[in-house]
Design a protein around this motif. Structure first.
Motif, short mmCIF file in Angstrom:
data_model
loop_
_atom_site.label_atom_id
_atom_site.label_comp_id
_atom_site.label_asym_id
_atom_site.label_seq_id
_atom_site.Cartn_x
_atom_site.Cartn_y
_atom_site.Cartn_z
N UNK A 30 -2.63 -0.73 12.92
CA UNK A 30 -3.13 -2.05 13.28
C UNK A 30 -3.31 -2.20 14.79
N UNK A 31 -2.57 -1.41 15.58
CA UNK A 31 -2.58 -1.58 17.03
C UNK A 31 -3.02 -0.35 17.80
N UNK A 32 -3.29 0.74 17.10
CA UNK A 32 -3.54 2.00 17.79
C UNK A 32 -4.77 1.95 18.68
N UNK B 29 1.79 5.48 10.25
CA UNK B 29 2.79 4.67 9.57
C UNK B 29 2.19 3.39 9.02
N UNK B 30 2.97 2.71 8.18
CA UNK B 30 2.54 1.42 7.60
C UNK B 30 1.17 1.53 6.95
N UNK B 31 0.95 2.66 6.26
CA UNK B 31 -0.36 2.92 5.67
C UNK B 31 -0.75 1.86 4.65
N UNK B 32 0.25 1.24 4.02
CA UNK B 32 -0.05 0.21 3.04
C UNK B 32 -0.63 -1.05 3.67
N UNK B 33 -0.47 -1.19 5.00
CA UNK B 33 -1.01 -2.36 5.70
C UNK B 33 -2.32 -2.04 6.42
N UNK B 34 -2.76 -0.79 6.37
CA UNK B 34 -3.93 -0.36 7.14
C UNK B 34 -5.22 -0.53 6.34
N UNK B 35 -6.29 -0.84 7.05
CA UNK B 35 -7.61 -0.86 6.43
C UNK B 35 -8.22 0.54 6.54
N UNK B 36 -9.19 0.86 5.69
CA UNK B 36 -9.85 2.17 5.81
C UNK B 36 -10.47 2.39 7.18
N UNK C 135 4.06 5.41 3.91
CA UNK C 135 4.47 4.05 3.58
C UNK C 135 5.98 4.05 3.46
N UNK C 136 6.62 3.19 4.25
CA UNK C 136 8.08 3.14 4.30
C UNK C 136 8.68 4.51 4.62
N UNK C 137 8.02 5.26 5.49
CA UNK C 137 8.53 6.55 5.93
C UNK C 137 8.30 7.69 4.98
#
Length: 334
Positions: A135-137, A161-168, A191-193
């Motif tokens: 989200x911030x990269x 990380x946090x792949x479940x929160x990432x958009x394609x 996701x969750x490590x």
């Protein structure tokens, strides 16, 4: 004549880097639980930016032993302490050492510290892992261009990380950046490590061919440019503020306070209790995103918060946070 004792092989160390709030501790915790299930003896060296440890408390509360270096960055502010701590950890003869660097760490300086002459026979940096926050990269790669680039260039592996929160689109942006700066590094989504389909952490624990690893690192060093004054300033301008909470907080007031933090505050984390609610809660804040969840740790840590940013108004933060208490009382600003 006594036979000479065989030389001990260097202990492999895995260094986990990535900007503040990218998910380094989540990944480390998942790996440590796996190593414990295998009965492996490991050591953990953790560097936090701030004088109060939050992530270290979480690991200890999960039953892991942690050696900490706080209130500075291992690559530039507490380098000698890092070498001493690394030496002490190695003296315990673990099978593997995990190092979590602060999110501001420059991997080049970190590698220099970890390859001090008296460490080289005892420890080898087996793998450099960089964790990226999808989200911030893209924004961080422009604001902290040199540090993000170096963390990417020197990675043997990059974990989104946090792949479940990432958009394609966010994942695609990171992949393009990595392809441009480190095409040899494999990229995994977590996701969750946890990497889906790899519950044994083969991606992390598999050996890297030493000669190839060192060849890549040498090539990166050869093309490395020194940090400009502005780039170095962006690295060193971050500061921290710690507060010990003396009373429970009113949840809705606290959430409004956190969601109204200025953009200069990149990261906040800590432990809180809420009026009328049972138990301890862990709070994580990353560039506008707020996460609060219940946590059960033994021993239970004190309630305290750490704020990290380029500009911190200590008095205002303390006053605004005090207004979140169930009954007003001065905060202990550390």
């Amino acid at each position: 004549m006594d036979a000479q004792a065989p030389a001990l092989s260097p202990i492999p160390a895995v260094v986990i880097s990535g900007f503040l709030g990218s998910g380094k501790t989540t990944l480390l915790l998942a790996v440590l639980h796996h190593m414990r299930r295998l009965g492996r003896k490991v050591a953990v060296l953790m560097n936090e930016f701030g004088d109060i440890s939050i992530d270290g408390e979480i690991l200890r509360g999960e039953g892991f032993s942690v050696m900490e270096l706080s209130d500075g960055c291992i690559c530039c502010q507490i380098g000698e302490d890092f070498v001493q701590a690394f030496t002490e950890v190695a003296s315990r003869n673990p099978e593997m050492i995990f190092v979590e660097a602060t999110g501001l760490a420059d991997p080049v300086d970190l590698l220099d510290q970890a390859t001090a002459p008296h460490l080289m026979d005892r420890v080898t940096i087996a793998k450099m892992v960089t964790v990226a926050d999808p989200k911030n990269f893209t924004r961080l790669s422009k604001v902290l261009k040199a540090i993000v680039k170096r963390q990417t260039q020197f990675a043997d592996v990059v974990v989104i990380g946090k792949a479940d929160e990432a958009t394609p689109e966010q994942v695609a942006d990171i992949r393009r950046y990595i392809e441009a700066h480190n095409p040899h590094a494999p990229v995994y989504l977590a996701t969750h490590g946890q990497i889906p389909g790899d519950e044994d952490f083969r991606w992390l624990l598999a050996d890297v061919e030493p000669a190839e690893r060192e060849r890549r690192r040498a090539a990166m060093r050869a093309s490395l440019e020194a940090l400009s004054e502005d780039e170095y300033k962006a690295h060193t301008d971050f500061h921290s503020m710690s507060c010990r909470l003396l009373r429970p907080l009113v949840r809705d007031r606290f959430e409004r306070f956190m969601q109204s933090l200025p953009p200069d505050i990149a990261r906040a984390k800590g432990f809180v209790r809420f009026e009328g609610e049972e138990g301890l809660w862990v709070m994580m804040y990353v560039n506008g995103d707020l996460y609060i969840r219940p946590v059960a740790l033994s021993p239970s840590p004190e309630e305290h918060l750490v704020f990290i940013g380029a500009q911190l108004d200590h008095a205002r933060l303390a006053n605004d946070l005090a207004a979140c208490e169930a009954r007003r009382r001065a905060l202990a600003v550390l």
